[in-house]
Design a protein around this motif. Structure first.
Motif, PDB file in Angstrom:
ATOM      1  N   VAL A 121     -63.072 -35.693 -57.730  1.00  0.00           N
ATOM      2  CA  VAL A 121     -62.684 -34.159 -57.679  1.00  0.00           C
ATOM      3  C   VAL A 121     -61.177 -34.197 -58.336  1.00  0.00           C
ATOM      4  N   ALA A 122     -60.208 -34.843 -58.093  1.00  0.00           N
ATOM      5  CA  ALA A 122     -58.751 -34.468 -58.581  1.00  0.00           C
ATOM      6  C   ALA A 122     -58.706 -34.843 -59.868  1.00  0.00           C
ATOM      7  N   GLN A 123     -59.711 -35.976 -60.370  1.00  0.00           N
ATOM      8  CA  GLN A 123     -59.696 -35.940 -61.940  1.00  0.00           C
ATOM      9  C   GLN A 123     -60.457 -34.877 -62.649  1.00  0.00           C
ATOM     10  N   VAL A 124     -61.473 -34.412 -62.212  1.00  0.00           N
ATOM     11  CA  VAL A 124     -62.036 -33.277 -62.865  1.00  0.00           C
ATOM     12  C   VAL A 124     -60.891 -32.231 -62.835  1.00  0.00           C
ATOM     13  N   LEU A 125     -60.515 -31.792 -61.755  1.00  0.00           N
ATOM     14  CA  LEU A 125     -59.178 -30.987 -61.904  1.00  0.00           C
ATOM     15  C   LEU A 125     -58.407 -30.997 -62.756  1.00  0.00           C
ATOM     16  N   GLY A 126     -57.932 -32.439 -62.848  1.00  0.00           N
ATOM     17  CA  GLY A 126     -56.801 -32.489 -63.900  1.00  0.00           C
ATOM     18  C   GLY A 126     -57.072 -32.522 -65.257  1.00  0.00           C
ATOM     19  N   ASN A 127     -58.366 -32.557 -65.582  1.00  0.00           N
ATOM     20  CA  ASN A 127     -59.078 -32.513 -66.893  1.00  0.00           C
ATOM     21  C   ASN A 127     -59.323 -30.923 -67.228  1.00  0.00           C
ATOM     22  N   SER A 128     -59.271 -30.259 -65.883  1.00  0.00           N
ATOM     23  CA  SER A 128     -59.583 -28.709 -66.181  1.00  0.00           C
ATOM     24  C   SER A 128     -58.230 -27.957 -66.070  1.00  0.00           C
ATOM     25  N   ALA A 135     -45.092 -45.330 -50.553  1.00  0.00           N
ATOM     26  CA  ALA A 135     -46.426 -44.735 -50.818  1.00  0.00           C
ATOM     27  C   ALA A 135     -46.907 -45.153 -52.188  1.00  0.00           C
ATOM     28  N   LYS A 136     -48.174 -45.219 -52.297  1.00  0.00           N
ATOM     29  CA  LYS A 136     -48.998 -45.718 -53.664  1.00  0.00           C
ATOM     30  C   LYS A 136     -49.493 -44.322 -54.246  1.00  0.00           C
ATOM     31  N   VAL A 137     -49.123 -44.142 -55.563  1.00  0.00           N
ATOM     32  CA  VAL A 137     -50.046 -42.923 -56.202  1.00  0.00           C
ATOM     33  C   VAL A 137     -51.074 -43.384 -56.552  1.00  0.00           C
ATOM     34  N   HIS A 138     -52.295 -42.904 -55.976  1.00  0.00           N
ATOM     35  CA  HIS A 138     -53.620 -43.259 -56.344  1.00  0.00           C
ATOM     36  C   HIS A 138     -54.196 -42.608 -57.633  1.00  0.00           C
ATOM     37  N   VAL A 139     -53.707 -41.311 -57.661  1.00  0.00           N
ATOM     38  CA  VAL A 139     -54.351 -40.622 -58.873  1.00  0.00           C
ATOM     39  C   VAL A 139     -53.068 -39.511 -59.079  1.00  0.00           C
ATOM     40  N   GLY A 140     -52.748 -39.380 -60.191  1.00  0.00           N
ATOM     41  CA  GLY A 140     -51.882 -38.099 -60.550  1.00  0.00           C
ATOM     42  C   GLY A 140     -50.457 -38.650 -60.524  1.00  0.00           C
ATOM     43  N   GLY A 141     -49.728 -38.018 -59.851  1.00  0.00           N
ATOM     44  CA  GLY A 141     -48.269 -38.169 -59.828  1.00  0.00           C
ATOM     45  C   GLY A 141     -47.125 -37.810 -60.912  1.00  0.00           C
ATOM     46  N   GLU A 151     -57.819 -19.332 -69.923  1.00  0.00           N
ATOM     47  CA  GLU A 151     -58.688 -19.910 -70.802  1.00  0.00           C
ATOM     48  C   GLU A 151     -60.074 -20.187 -70.028  1.00  0.00           C
ATOM     49  N   GLN A 152     -61.226 -20.381 -70.882  1.00  0.00           N
ATOM     50  CA  GLN A 152     -62.360 -20.717 -69.942  1.00  0.00           C
ATOM     51  C   GLN A 152     -62.371 -22.070 -69.543  1.00  0.00           C
ATOM     52  N   GLY A 153     -63.215 -22.202 -68.143  1.00  0.00           N
ATOM     53  CA  GLY A 153     -63.301 -23.583 -67.411  1.00  0.00           C
ATOM     54  C   GLY A 153     -61.975 -23.951 -66.849  1.00  0.00           C
ATOM     55  N   THR A 154     -60.843 -23.177 -67.066  1.00  0.00           N
ATOM     56  CA  THR A 154     -59.653 -23.573 -66.129  1.00  0.00           C
ATOM     57  C   THR A 154     -59.914 -23.449 -64.688  1.00  0.00           C
ATOM     58  N   GLN A 155     -59.712 -24.733 -64.063  1.00  0.00           N
ATOM     59  CA  GLN A 155     -59.766 -24.599 -62.712  1.00  0.00           C
ATOM     60  C   GLN A 155     -58.473 -24.763 -61.930  1.00  0.00           C
ATOM     61  N   HIS A 156     -57.342 -25.433 -62.565  1.00  0.00           N
ATOM     62  CA  HIS A 156     -56.327 -25.848 -61.953  1.00  0.00           C
ATOM     63  C   HIS A 156     -54.918 -25.234 -62.903  1.00  0.00           C
ATOM     64  N   GLY A 172     -48.833 -31.953 -69.436  1.00  0.00           N
ATOM     65  CA  GLY A 172     -48.402 -31.494 -70.626  1.00  0.00           C
ATOM     66  C   GLY A 172     -46.932 -31.420 -70.756  1.00  0.00           C
ATOM     67  N   ASN A 173     -46.450 -30.695 -71.585  1.00  0.00           N
ATOM     68  CA  ASN A 173     -45.121 -30.485 -71.784  1.00  0.00           C
ATOM     69  C   ASN A 173     -44.404 -29.020 -71.887  1.00  0.00           C
ATOM     70  N   GLN A 174     -45.363 -27.955 -71.629  1.00  0.00           N
ATOM     71  CA  GLN A 174     -45.022 -26.634 -71.504  1.00  0.00           C
ATOM     72  C   GLN A 174     -45.627 -26.171 -70.100  1.00  0.00           C
ATOM     73  N   GLY A 175     -44.847 -25.272 -69.584  1.00  0.00           N
ATOM     74  CA  GLY A 175     -44.999 -24.623 -68.417  1.00  0.00           C
ATOM     75  C   GLY A 175     -44.916 -25.707 -67.070  1.00  0.00           C
ATOM     76  N   TYR A 176     -45.412 -25.397 -66.008  1.00  0.00           N
ATOM     77  CA  TYR A 176     -44.985 -25.815 -64.718  1.00  0.00           C
ATOM     78  C   TYR A 176     -46.330 -26.656 -64.115  1.00  0.00           C
ATOM     79  N   PHE A 177     -46.910 -27.391 -64.845  1.00  0.00           N
ATOM     80  CA  PHE A 177     -48.094 -28.041 -64.496  1.00  0.00           C
ATOM     81  C   PHE A 177     -47.970 -29.471 -63.886  1.00  0.00           C
ATOM     82  N   ILE A 178     -48.647 -29.730 -62.781  1.00  0.00           N
ATOM     83  CA  ILE A 178     -48.526 -30.761 -61.993  1.00  0.00           C
ATOM     84  C   ILE A 178     -49.916 -31.277 -61.806  1.00  0.00           C
ATOM     85  N   LYS A 179     -50.222 -32.751 -62.191  1.00  0.00           N
ATOM     86  CA  LYS A 179     -51.352 -33.060 -61.822  1.00  0.00           C
ATOM     87  C   LYS A 179     -51.848 -33.332 -60.459  1.00  0.00           C
ATOM     88  N   PRO A 180     -52.985 -32.944 -60.057  1.00  0.00           N
ATOM     89  CA  PRO A 180     -53.362 -33.244 -58.523  1.00  0.00           C
ATOM     90  C   PRO A 180     -53.346 -34.749 -58.161  1.00  0.00           C
TER      91      PRO A 180
END
Length: 503
Positions: free
Chosen positions: A327-334, A369-375, A340-345, A379-387
């Motif tokens: 689920v986290a990976q799908v959000l990261g890809n969305s 602690a260990k980053v399991h996914v994300g972290g 934009e169409q399809g944006t979830q995050h 991108g390089n514009q705006g304030y986006f952080i991966k789940p």
């Protein structure tokens, strides 16, 4: 006269133009700040670029707003206006918001960065429903007659405070405004509102709708500004008799202190949280994964009830983590623009918040602690952080103890009900807790034993406008939503009438 600003939307999901006034809204009119104020930059979090500058008020503007609100309370609102009439105007306001739902949703998405469909169907729809709910309560505020002796009649009146202050946050800008002004206006109070300086656009749009609905001037006043100026002035003002605040625990302490040092105004505080999500072996695994994901990643983790500590019983831990990761990976890809169409995050709301969340991620890594996914940022514009999902986190780590307010969680394995209850309660916060199990007895037992103001069983973060919202411990005091909120906007007067006692 303050300037107006028109934003032209030409996006895949919304096309149109929306105009707002960039001034302060006092006594039914948009005005400039008394001393020119301190103009506030409103930033698009998806790009980091300036949207518009709005007026920033000072304590002098708060004084003017309080004066207008006080006059309206004494002459055109409060006990001068019957409840049914207040309810009628609130109903008109809800209708107008519904008529302009697309424009308001577009402004909210632009200013906050949340996907447009969520802004429309969650935030603005919730605003409409909340104001309609309190419109229905406006003529149902009443006291009691109390049996004493045959020589006396005694009764109570639930009366408004008068002028109340409302200080709202940036994560759900308009819906949090409705949580304040709905019960405040329904019970007959007048309001001085300070929206977040980060996200003032929908509140400014609302001001025009308040006029169109026919509210008397001064009933609702909006003073944009920073917490250190406008927020402090509201908190300490001697003629404001009650303040309702949603935001950080640190700021909540300052407001409570200001109340004590000024006029002992009534204070309700909806503050931070570090909510546990507890998933037992017998939970519906597919549903547990979906609810836990919504519990932390909804609104990019920017929610006080976010379930950021996820405890999973050992029998399903591996299966849960596998599904949760997907689920986290799908959000990261969305992840992307809210238009934009399809944006979830979407992005975090501001550069400051982005840096705060990234600081917590770095802290988690540093403390082991260990980053399991994300972290990392997206991108390089705006304030986006991966789940982001952490594993192997210990109870004393910052990411386990402090509110992150971003799309970051820890997943922890547990064995017994007693063990997880102790872990879940090991926090200074007590806003919400989530329990996922198909064992009804266990669900009730956990609901009784968890130290939080709200318990969600087999769900997360699905509050209702007619059910009280608020927390234990350092998550605040008082309740919002439902009938319980009305109690925080009225004071009780006891009347004793002698009908036979003689001295």
């Amino acid at each position: 006269m303050p300037a107006t600003y028109t934003h032209h939307f030409d996006t895949p999901v919304y096309k149109g133009s929306v105009t707002i006034n960039t001034g302060l809204f006092i006594n039914g009119k948009f005005v400039d700040a008394v001393d020119g104020g301190d103009p506030i930059d409103v930033i698009n979090p998806a790009t980091g670029e300036l949207i518009v500058k709005v007026a920033g008020g000072t304590s002098k503007d708060v004084d003017a707003a309080v004066e207008a609100a006080g006059k309206a309370y004494k002459t055109a609102w409060g006990l001068k206006v019957p409840g049914w009439e207040r309810g009628k105007l609130l109903g008109k306001l809800a209708d107008l918001i519904e008529q302009h739902i697309d424009e308001l949703a577009a402004l909210e998405s632009l200013n906050v960065g949340k996907p447009l469909n969520i802004a429309k169907n969650a935030d603005i729809r919730s605003t409409i429903n909340t104001i309609r709910y309190y419109a229905g309560w406006a003529d149902k505020i009443h006291g009691k007659t109390i049996e004493t002796t045959e020589n006396k009649m005694a009764y109570t009146r639930h009366e408004p405070y008068g002028v109340v202050g409302a200080i709202t946050p940036w994560n759900f800008p308009l819906s949090m405004v409705s949580w304040k002004i709905g019960p405040a206006l329904a019970t007959g109070n007048t309001v001085v509102l300070k929206p977040s300086e980060i996200t003032p656009l929908t509140a400014l749009y609302l001001a025009d709708l308040v006029n169109k609905a026919g509210f008397p001037p001064g009933v609702l006043n909006i003073v944009n500004g920073y917490g250190s100026t406008v927020g402090s002035a509201i908190s300490a003002h001697p003629s404001i008799m009650k303040v309702a605040f949603t935001g950080s625990t640190i700021t909540g302490r300052k407001i409570l202190k200001a109340s004590a040092e000024s006029n002992l105004k009534k204070v309700t505080l909806e503050l931070g949280g570090k909510s546990p999500t507890i998933i037992f072996d017998d939970a519906d695994l597919e549903q547990a994964i979906k609810w836990a994901s919504s519990g932390i990643f909804f609104n990019m983790g920017q929610a006080c009830t976010a379930g950021s500590r996820i405890y999973v019983q050992e029998g399903i831990y591996d299966q849960f983590l596998q599904g949760f990761t997907k689920v986290a990976q799908v959000l990261g890809n969305s992840t992307g623009s809210p238009f934009e169409q399809g944006t979830q995050h979407g992005p975090q709301v501001s550069k400051t918040q982005f840096e705060r969340v990234m600081g917590y991620i770095d802290s988690g890594k540093t403390e082991g602690a260990k980053v399991h996914v994300g972290g990392e940022r997206h991108g390089n514009q705006g304030y986006f952080i991966k789940p982001t999902i952490f594993v192997d986190a210990k109870p004393d780590m910052k990411i386990m103890k402090e509110e992150i307010f971003g799309p970051v969680c820890t997943v922890v394995k547990f064995k017994t009900e007693e063990e997880v209850t102790e872990s879940a309660n090991n926090t200074v916060y007590g806003l919400a807790a989530n329990v996922l199990t198909q064992n009804v007895s266990r669900a009730i037992r956990m609901a009784n034993n968890l130290e939080a103001g709200m318990i969600y069983v087999n769900s997360t973060q699905n509050s209702e406008r007619n059910v009280p919202f608020g927390g234990y411990k350092q998550s605040g005091m008082g309740r919002e939503n439902g009938e319980y909120a009305l109690e925080t906007y009225t004071q009780v007067k006891a009347v004793h009438i002698n009908i036979g006692l003689k001295l």
